[in-house]
Motif scaffolding. Structure first.
Motif, PDB file in Angstrom:
ATOM      1  N   ASN A 257       0.810  -1.219   0.000  1.00  0.00           N
ATOM      2  CA  ASN A 257       0.000   0.000   0.000  1.00  0.00           C
ATOM      3  C   ASN A 257       0.845   1.271   0.000  1.00  0.00           C
ATOM      4  O   ASN A 257       0.320   2.373   0.025  1.00  0.00           O
ATOM      5  N   SER A 258       2.187   1.118  -0.024  1.00  0.00           N
ATOM      6  CA  SER A 258       3.092   2.264   0.027  1.00  0.00           C
ATOM      7  C   SER A 258       4.182   2.077  -1.018  1.00  0.00           C
ATOM      8  O   SER A 258       4.829   1.025  -1.050  1.00  0.00           O
TER       9      SER A 258
ATOM     10  N   THR B 214      16.458   6.194  -6.650  1.00  0.00           N
ATOM     11  CA  THR B 214      15.666   5.768  -5.491  1.00  0.00           C
ATOM     12  C   THR B 214      16.436   4.787  -4.618  1.00  0.00           C
ATOM     13  O   THR B 214      15.987   4.480  -3.508  1.00  0.00           O
ATOM     14  N   ILE B 215      17.586   4.271  -5.091  1.00  0.00           N
ATOM     15  CA  ILE B 215      18.385   3.375  -4.236  1.00  0.00           C
ATOM     16  C   ILE B 215      18.795   4.059  -2.941  1.00  0.00           C
ATOM     17  O   ILE B 215      19.116   3.390  -1.958  1.00  0.00           O
ATOM     18  N   ALA B 216      18.773   5.392  -2.927  1.00  0.00           N
ATOM     19  CA  ALA B 216      19.119   6.126  -1.705  1.00  0.00           C
ATOM     20  C   ALA B 216      18.021   6.020  -0.648  1.00  0.00           C
ATOM     21  O   ALA B 216      18.277   6.246   0.537  1.00  0.00           O
ATOM     22  N   PHE B 217      16.804   5.673  -1.059  1.00  0.00           N
ATOM     23  CA  PHE B 217      15.666   5.659  -0.143  1.00  0.00           C
ATOM     24  C   PHE B 217      15.276   4.212   0.163  1.00  0.00           C
ATOM     25  O   PHE B 217      14.497   3.593  -0.553  1.00  0.00           O
ATOM     26  N   ARG B 218      15.827   3.696   1.227  1.00  0.00           N
ATOM     27  CA  ARG B 218      15.595   2.306   1.578  1.00  0.00           C
ATOM     28  C   ARG B 218      14.197   2.118   2.157  1.00  0.00           C
ATOM     29  O   ARG B 218      13.754   2.919   2.992  1.00  0.00           O
ATOM     30  N   PRO B 219      13.485   1.085   1.736  1.00  0.00           N
ATOM     31  CA  PRO B 219      12.161   0.832   2.301  1.00  0.00           C
ATOM     32  C   PRO B 219      12.155   0.786   3.823  1.00  0.00           C
ATOM     33  O   PRO B 219      11.239   1.311   4.466  1.00  0.00           O
ATOM     34  N   ALA B 220      13.176   0.175   4.425  1.00  0.00           N
ATOM     35  CA  ALA B 220      13.238   0.094   5.890  1.00  0.00           C
ATOM     36  C   ALA B 220      13.356   1.482   6.517  1.00  0.00           C
ATOM     37  O   ALA B 220      12.804   1.740   7.600  1.00  0.00           O
ATOM     38  N   SER B 221      14.061   2.395   5.852  1.00  0.00           N
ATOM     39  CA  SER B 221      14.195   3.757   6.364  1.00  0.00           C
ATOM     40  C   SER B 221      12.872   4.506   6.254  1.00  0.00           C
ATOM     41  O   SER B 221      12.472   5.229   7.180  1.00  0.00           O
ATOM     42  N   TRP B 222      12.194   4.350   5.122  1.00  0.00           N
ATOM     43  CA  TRP B 222      10.903   5.032   4.924  1.00  0.00           C
ATOM     44  C   TRP B 222       9.851   4.493   5.885  1.00  0.00           C
ATOM     45  O   TRP B 222       9.008   5.237   6.379  1.00  0.00           O
TER      46      TRP B 222
ATOM     47  N   THR C 197      22.762   6.166   0.421  1.00  0.00           N
ATOM     48  CA  THR C 197      21.612   5.917   1.293  1.00  0.00           C
ATOM     49  C   THR C 197      21.635   6.840   2.514  1.00  0.00           C
ATOM     50  O   THR C 197      20.571   7.165   3.062  1.00  0.00           O
ATOM     51  N   SER C 198      22.813   7.259   2.947  1.00  0.00           N
ATOM     52  CA  SER C 198      22.890   8.194   4.076  1.00  0.00           C
ATOM     53  C   SER C 198      22.206   9.513   3.726  1.00  0.00           C
ATOM     54  O   SER C 198      21.577  10.152   4.584  1.00  0.00           O
ATOM     55  N   VAL C 199      22.312   9.932   2.469  1.00  0.00           N
ATOM     56  CA  VAL C 199      21.637  11.146   2.012  1.00  0.00           C
ATOM     57  C   VAL C 199      20.125  10.916   1.989  1.00  0.00           C
ATOM     58  O   VAL C 199      19.344  11.768   2.439  1.00  0.00           O
ATOM     59  N   GLY C 200      19.709   9.757   1.473  1.00  0.00           N
ATOM     60  CA  GLY C 200      18.287   9.437   1.447  1.00  0.00           C
ATOM     61  C   GLY C 200      17.691   9.412   2.842  1.00  0.00           C
ATOM     62  O   GLY C 200      16.584   9.935   3.069  1.00  0.00           O
ATOM     63  N   ASP C 201      18.404   8.821   3.793  1.00  0.00           N
ATOM     64  CA  ASP C 201      17.932   8.773   5.182  1.00  0.00           C
ATOM     65  C   ASP C 201      17.753  10.185   5.739  1.00  0.00           C
ATOM     66  O   ASP C 201      16.766  10.476   6.435  1.00  0.00           O
ATOM     67  N   ASP C 202      18.703  11.060   5.434  1.00  0.00           N
ATOM     68  CA  ASP C 202      18.645  12.425   5.958  1.00  0.00           C
ATOM     69  C   ASP C 202      17.495  13.204   5.315  1.00  0.00           C
ATOM     70  O   ASP C 202      16.812  13.991   5.985  1.00  0.00           O
ATOM     71  N   ILE C 203      17.274  12.991   4.026  1.00  0.00           N
ATOM     72  CA  ILE C 203      16.171  13.664   3.336  1.00  0.00           C
ATOM     73  C   ILE C 203      14.830  13.213   3.920  1.00  0.00           C
ATOM     74  O   ILE C 203      13.915  14.035   4.134  1.00  0.00           O
ATOM     75  N   LEU C 204      14.697  11.932   4.215  1.00  0.00           N
ATOM     76  CA  LEU C 204      13.456  11.445   4.814  1.00  0.00           C
ATOM     77  C   LEU C 204      13.206  12.112   6.167  1.00  0.00           C
ATOM     78  O   LEU C 204      12.067  12.496   6.474  1.00  0.00           O
ATOM     79  N   ARG C 205      14.249  12.267   6.965  1.00  0.00           N
ATOM     80  CA  ARG C 205      14.096  12.953   8.246  1.00  0.00           C
ATOM     81  C   ARG C 205      13.629  14.386   8.026  1.00  0.00           C
ATOM     82  O   ARG C 205      12.760  14.904   8.761  1.00  0.00           O
TER      83      ARG C 205
END
Length: 333
Positions: free
Chosen positions: A68-69, A77-85, A321-329
């Protein structure tokens, strides 16, 4: 005349033998992994069509896992890990990475439309847009690496498979493929077709991980960037994209995406990638996206804390992925 016909027939039969053998090799090896059903697409040695993998994985797993997500976008999108989101979603939400190589707004729109028509839940969406690729197409992509899965494009399956057959029967591909198949040795001339990295695909979330790069950076960070010093060119200063890339056809797709989001009550975020190039997203295009999607648009293009440091990148195209994690925050706080 009879002797001529016999010789012509023999010549045709002799010529048909290697063609038949090559065709048999295509069916036997399935080099692009588009002929048969696979539970796991990990560690391919022929560079695959990521759009096909994503769509096939969804079709196979959705009835069991009720996704559903969704994360939409290009290989960035490899920077945005499903587990992080997942940390910012509900416990019951099931995440699926619905990306594609060189993904365009056409591809994102078609995937959303496919989900809508399949009556799939679309409770959350993370849409990653990039200055250089998102608005490059308003119709199906060409070429075996980028053509869209027929389930989403709605186009001919025969034409889809013919695209791969054409790619297979090029002399360069045949040479690269069979050289590597029989020797298991990667040579630089193979780089357009043969994957020389360890690439893993999660069979549940469809997350793609390039294992070698992250491990090398973690263990030997200095050596990693020294080895690629000529790759990370010096940026002069931030510039602004002077080209207005959103055309009327793109705008219609954006508006249809918003309609689907509204229909499903989707909680969405639109993220504009922080690319190494430090080129700011075109202001008119950014205003168009904000006009359609409102406040949930987050622009990380241009010069900023992410793009200033080369250590935030695997190479000049993909951020870590560290950048993706920070962007999600940032976007969820």
């Amino acid at each position: 005349m009879r002797a001529f016909c016999i010789n012509l027939t023999r010549f045709a039969l002799i010529g048909a033998v290697p063609l038949a053998l090559l065709l048999l090799g295509y069916v036997y090896y399935d080099p692009f992994k588009v002929l048969y059903d696979y539970d796991d697409y990990s560690n391919p040695y022929v560079i695959p069509n990521r759009d096909y993998i994503s769509t096939e994985t969804f079709i196979k797993n959705h009835p069991k896992h009720d996704y559903n997500s969704y994360i939409f976008g290009s290989s960035r999108t490899i920077a945005f890990r499903p587990a992080s989101w997942k940390k910012y979603l509900s416990e019951s939400d099931n995440v699926f990475m619905f990306d594609a190589s060189g993904e365009s707004i056409y591809g994102i729109y078609k995937k959303l439309k496919y989900l809508d028509e399949a009556n799939a839940s679309i409770d959350n969406a993370l849409v990653v847009m990039c200055r250089d690729v998102t608005f490059g197409h308003s119709a199906n992509h060409e070429g075996h690496l980028y053509i869209k899965h027929p389930a989403c494009s709605g186009e001919s399956r025969i034409a889809f498979h013919f695209t791969f057959l054409q790619a297979y029967f090029t002399m360069r591909f045949l040479l690269c493929f069979y050289d590597y198949t029989f020797t298991k040795q990667f040579k630089p001339y193979m780089s357009d077709f043969i994957e020389n990295r360890s690439v893993l695909y999660d069979p549940l979330t469809n997350e793609m991980r390039i294992v070698d790069q992250e491990e090398e950076i973690t263990v030997h960070p200095v050596q990693y960037y020294e080895k690629r010093a000529n790759l990370f060119y010096v940026r002069q200063k931030e510039s602004v994209d002077a080209v207005q890339r959103i055309q009327p056809a793109h705008l219609l797709m954006l508006e249809e995406m918003k309609r689907i989001f509204d229909k499903h009550g989707t909680r969405y975020k639109i993220v504009i990638s922080p690319l190494y190039e430090q080129v700011k997203f075109n202001p008119a295009d950014l205003n168009t996206i904000k006009r359609v999607f409102g406040q949930e648009v987050y622009d990380f293009s241009g010069r900023n804390g992410y793009t200033d440091s080369k250590t935030n990148y695997y190479e000049t195209s993909h951020y870590r992925t560290s950048v993706g994690d920070d962007i999600l925050r940032a976007v969820y706080n």
